[in-house]
Design an enzyme around this catalytic site. Structure first.
Site, PDB file in Angstrom:
ATOM      1  N   LEU A  66       0.843  -1.194   0.000  1.00 20.43           N
ATOM      2  CA  LEU A  66       0.000   0.000   0.000  1.00 20.43           C
ATOM      3  C   LEU A  66       0.879   1.244   0.000  1.00 20.43           C
ATOM      4  CD1 LEU A  66      -2.867  -0.911   2.487  1.00 20.43           C
ATOM      5  CD2 LEU A  66      -2.575  -1.512   0.080  1.00 20.43           C
ATOM      6  N   GLY A 111       1.144  -5.132   1.388  1.00 23.51           N
ATOM      7  CA  GLY A 111       0.078  -5.182   0.395  1.00 23.51           C
ATOM      8  C   GLY A 111       0.504  -5.888  -0.887  1.00 23.51           C
ATOM      9  N   GLU A 136       3.553  -5.802   8.326  1.00 25.10           N
ATOM     10  CA  GLU A 136       2.830  -4.671   8.927  1.00 25.10           C
ATOM     11  C   GLU A 136       3.308  -4.290  10.321  1.00 25.10           C
ATOM     12  OE1 GLU A 136       1.516  -6.729   6.843  1.00 25.10           O
ATOM     13  OE2 GLU A 136       0.181  -5.618   5.506  1.00 25.10           O
TER      14      GLU A 136
HETATM   15  N1  CO8 Z   1       4.541   3.650  -0.147  1.00 27.06           N
HETATM   16  C1  CO8 Z   1       4.999   4.844  -0.561  1.00 27.06           C
HETATM   17  N2  CO8 Z   1       6.267   5.047  -0.972  1.00 27.06           N
HETATM   18  C2  CO8 Z   1       7.107   3.997  -0.976  1.00 27.06           C
HETATM   19  C3  CO8 Z   1       6.702   2.722  -0.541  1.00 27.06           C
HETATM   20  C4  CO8 Z   1       5.340   2.565  -0.112  1.00 27.06           C
HETATM   21  N3  CO8 Z   1       4.855   1.384   0.309  1.00 27.06           N
HETATM   22  N4  CO8 Z   1       7.753   1.887  -0.637  1.00 27.06           N
HETATM   23  C5  CO8 Z   1       8.779   2.603  -1.106  1.00 27.06           C
HETATM   24  N5  CO8 Z   1       8.415   3.881  -1.319  1.00 27.06           N
HETATM   25  C6  CO8 Z   1       9.230   4.977  -1.860  1.00 27.06           C
HETATM   26  C7  CO8 Z   1      10.504   5.170  -1.056  1.00 27.06           C
HETATM   27  O1  CO8 Z   1      10.273   5.989   0.067  1.00 27.06           O
HETATM   28  C8  CO8 Z   1      11.408   5.828  -2.078  1.00 27.06           C
HETATM   29  O2  CO8 Z   1      11.024   7.181  -2.197  1.00 27.06           O
HETATM   30  P1  CO8 Z   1      12.111   8.322  -2.565  1.00 27.06           P
HETATM   31  O3  CO8 Z   1      12.682   7.934  -3.890  1.00 27.06           O
HETATM   32  O4  CO8 Z   1      11.311   9.566  -2.573  1.00 27.06           O
HETATM   33  O5  CO8 Z   1      13.146   8.284  -1.455  1.00 27.06           O
HETATM   34  C9  CO8 Z   1      11.021   5.140  -3.377  1.00 27.06           C
HETATM   35  O6  CO8 Z   1       9.710   4.615  -3.143  1.00 27.06           O
HETATM   36  C10 CO8 Z   1      11.940   3.999  -3.758  1.00 27.06           C
HETATM   37  O7  CO8 Z   1      12.073   3.119  -2.663  1.00 27.06           O
HETATM   38  P2  CO8 Z   1      13.466   2.465  -2.244  1.00 27.06           P
HETATM   39  O8  CO8 Z   1      14.571   3.413  -2.472  1.00 27.06           O
HETATM   40  O9  CO8 Z   1      13.321   1.914  -0.869  1.00 27.06           O
HETATM   41  O10 CO8 Z   1      13.566   1.287  -3.330  1.00 27.06           O
HETATM   42  P3  CO8 Z   1      14.338  -0.100  -3.222  1.00 27.06           P
HETATM   43  O11 CO8 Z   1      14.350  -0.651  -4.601  1.00 27.06           O
HETATM   44  O12 CO8 Z   1      15.648   0.062  -2.503  1.00 27.06           O
HETATM   45  O13 CO8 Z   1      13.429  -1.025  -2.280  1.00 27.06           O
HETATM   46  C11 CO8 Z   1      11.339  -1.912  -1.500  1.00 27.06           C
HETATM   47  C12 CO8 Z   1      12.148  -1.405  -2.695  1.00 27.06           C
HETATM   48  C13 CO8 Z   1      11.947  -3.233  -1.002  1.00 27.06           C
HETATM   49  C14 CO8 Z   1       9.929  -2.156  -1.965  1.00 27.06           C
HETATM   50  C15 CO8 Z   1      11.403  -0.875  -0.364  1.00 27.06           C
HETATM   51  O14 CO8 Z   1      11.064   0.383  -0.899  1.00 27.06           O
HETATM   52  C16 CO8 Z   1      10.498  -1.147   0.802  1.00 27.06           C
HETATM   53  O15 CO8 Z   1      10.773  -2.012   1.617  1.00 27.06           O
HETATM   54  N6  CO8 Z   1       9.390  -0.374   0.904  1.00 27.06           N
HETATM   55  C17 CO8 Z   1       8.479  -0.425   2.004  1.00 27.06           C
HETATM   56  C18 CO8 Z   1       7.551  -1.545   1.836  1.00 27.06           C
HETATM   57  C19 CO8 Z   1       6.572  -1.635   2.957  1.00 27.06           C
HETATM   58  O16 CO8 Z   1       6.915  -1.870   4.094  1.00 27.06           O
HETATM   59  N7  CO8 Z   1       5.312  -1.433   2.631  1.00 27.06           N
HETATM   60  C20 CO8 Z   1       4.270  -1.517   3.602  1.00 27.06           C
HETATM   61  C21 CO8 Z   1       3.128  -0.677   3.207  1.00 27.06           C
HETATM   62  S1  CO8 Z   1       1.756  -0.942   4.330  1.00 27.06           S
HETATM   63  C22 CO8 Z   1       0.798  -2.137   3.587  1.00 27.06           C
HETATM   64  O17 CO8 Z   1       0.990  -2.468   2.467  1.00 27.06           O
HETATM   65  C23 CO8 Z   1      -0.352  -2.799   4.322  1.00 27.06           C
HETATM   66  C24 CO8 Z   1      -0.967  -1.884   5.284  1.00 27.06           C
HETATM   67  C25 CO8 Z   1      -2.156  -2.502   5.972  1.00 27.06           C
HETATM   68  C26 CO8 Z   1      -2.859  -1.409   6.767  1.00 27.06           C
HETATM   69  C27 CO8 Z   1      -3.441  -1.889   8.010  1.00 27.06           C
HETATM   70  C28 CO8 Z   1      -3.672  -0.738   8.960  1.00 27.06           C
HETATM   71  C29 CO8 Z   1      -4.788  -1.021   9.896  1.00 27.06           C
END
Ligand code: CO8
Length: 260
Positions: A66, A111, A136
């Site tokens: 997400l 997600g 999460e």
């Molecule tokens: N949302 C928004 N922006 C994101 C996300 C995301 N999920 N993931 C990465 N980005 C952004 C980064 O901040 C970065 O931004 P910027 O270039 O401005 O610095 C850009 O995307 C590129 O990211 P990376 O440099 O980290 O790219 P990598 O290739 O090194 O890594 C990954 C890729 C492995 C995907 C890494 O970005 C990562 O681990 N991201 C986080 C993933 C994560 O933890 N997502 C969880 C989201 S929450 C969810 O999905 C379920 C929520 C359920 C809700 C329940 C609540 C009740």
């Protein structure tokens, strides 16, 4: 704005391919999910379309899950609207009549993992740099009951209990071991193996397979269908809490620092 999802539909095979192409990491934003739902509706309405392969056109990432920015610093109304389309995506995919295969050619946290769990079969690139899981809790948030049940339905109660509490992200080999993915293949073969697997699944009499699929999945689907509004209220009141907003901010800062 350019489409975030490219759909290739081959009428002769009855198989559609969704290429996620939302730079940089295919995060599931409101716009992305809306587009995905519209594409799915179109395919589902076409009786000739019997199979769907979901894959990523972005390097190294299947989907980052997400879009955190849809949940951070946003109004309750916006969060509610966002959550509704997250539900919609899951309801459509988990309940799809099509055979669905995830061709996981990169990392797939949260997600992104949920998206692949909605499919009937998961093929992942055997690259130890990639990981997949419902992480999460690492963001200080809680995977909702239908995320949890989708996971239980796939890897069982005990694996889910550990995976969700610790917010584990599994390397491909570990993911295969617990059954979170079904098959590992060399990176350049993910798509071709997905296509071959699809051919095999499509040989099964369709009606029998569809009824069997819904028999397996409907108890979970019905639970969300009958509780959608309450689930939205839950999400909105949880995600807009000051302490949760702070956790999300810290997590985003951690992502940025890791990069530097
Ligand atoms: N949302 C928004 N922006 C994101 C996300 C995301 N999920 N993931 C990465 N980005 C952004 C980064 O901040 C970065 O931004 P910027 O270039 O401005 O610095 C850009 O995307 C590129 O990211 P990376 O440099 O980290 O790219 P990598 O290739 O090194 O890594 C990954 C890729 C492995 C995907 C890494 O970005 C990562 O681990 N991201 C986080 C993933 C994560 O933890 N997502 C969880 C989201 S929450 C969810 O999905 C379920 C929520 C359920 C809700 C329940 C609540 C009740």
């Amino acid at each position: 704005t350019s489409p975030k999802i490219k759909v290739d539909y081959d009428q002769t095979t009855g198989v559609a391919v969704m290429h996620m192409q939302s730079p940089p990491v295919n995060s599931l934003s409101l716009d992305f999910l809306t587009e995905l739902c519209i594409s799915l509706e179109k395919l589902e309405m076409d009786k000739g379309c019997r199979g769907l392969i979901i894959t990523s056109n972005q390097p190294k990432v299947f989907s980052a899950g997400l879009d955190i920015l849809e949940m951070y610093g946003k109004s309750p109304e916006h969060c509610g609207e966002f959550w509704k389309v997250v539900q919609e995506m899951w309801l459509k995919l988990y309940g799809s009549n099509m055979v669905t295969i995830a061709a996981i050619n990169g990392s797939s946290p949260a997600g992104g993992c949920l998206l692949s769990l909605t499919c009937d079969y998961r093929i992942m690139a055997d690259n130890p740099l990639y990981s997949i899981g419902l992480n999460e809790t690492q963001l200080g948030i809680v995977a909702p009951f239908w995320f949890k049940e989708t996971m239980v339905n796939t890897v069982g109660h005990r694996n889910t209990e550990v995976a969700l509490q610790l917010g584990l992200l599994y390397k491909p080999a570990e993911a295969l071991k617990i059954g979170l993915v079904d098959q590992l293949v060399p990176e350049d073969q993910v798509f071709s193996v997905a296509t071959q697997t699809m051919t095999k699944w499509l040989t099964i009499p369709e009606h029998a397979r569809q009824i069997t699929k819904s028999m397996m999945r409907n108890p979970t689907i019905d639970k969300l269908r009958t509780n959608r509004e309450a689930d939205i209220q839950n999400f909105v009141s949880f995600i807009t809490k000051e302490s949760i907003q702070k956790s999300l901010r810290m997590y985003m800062e951690m992502l940025k620092q890791r990069k530097a």
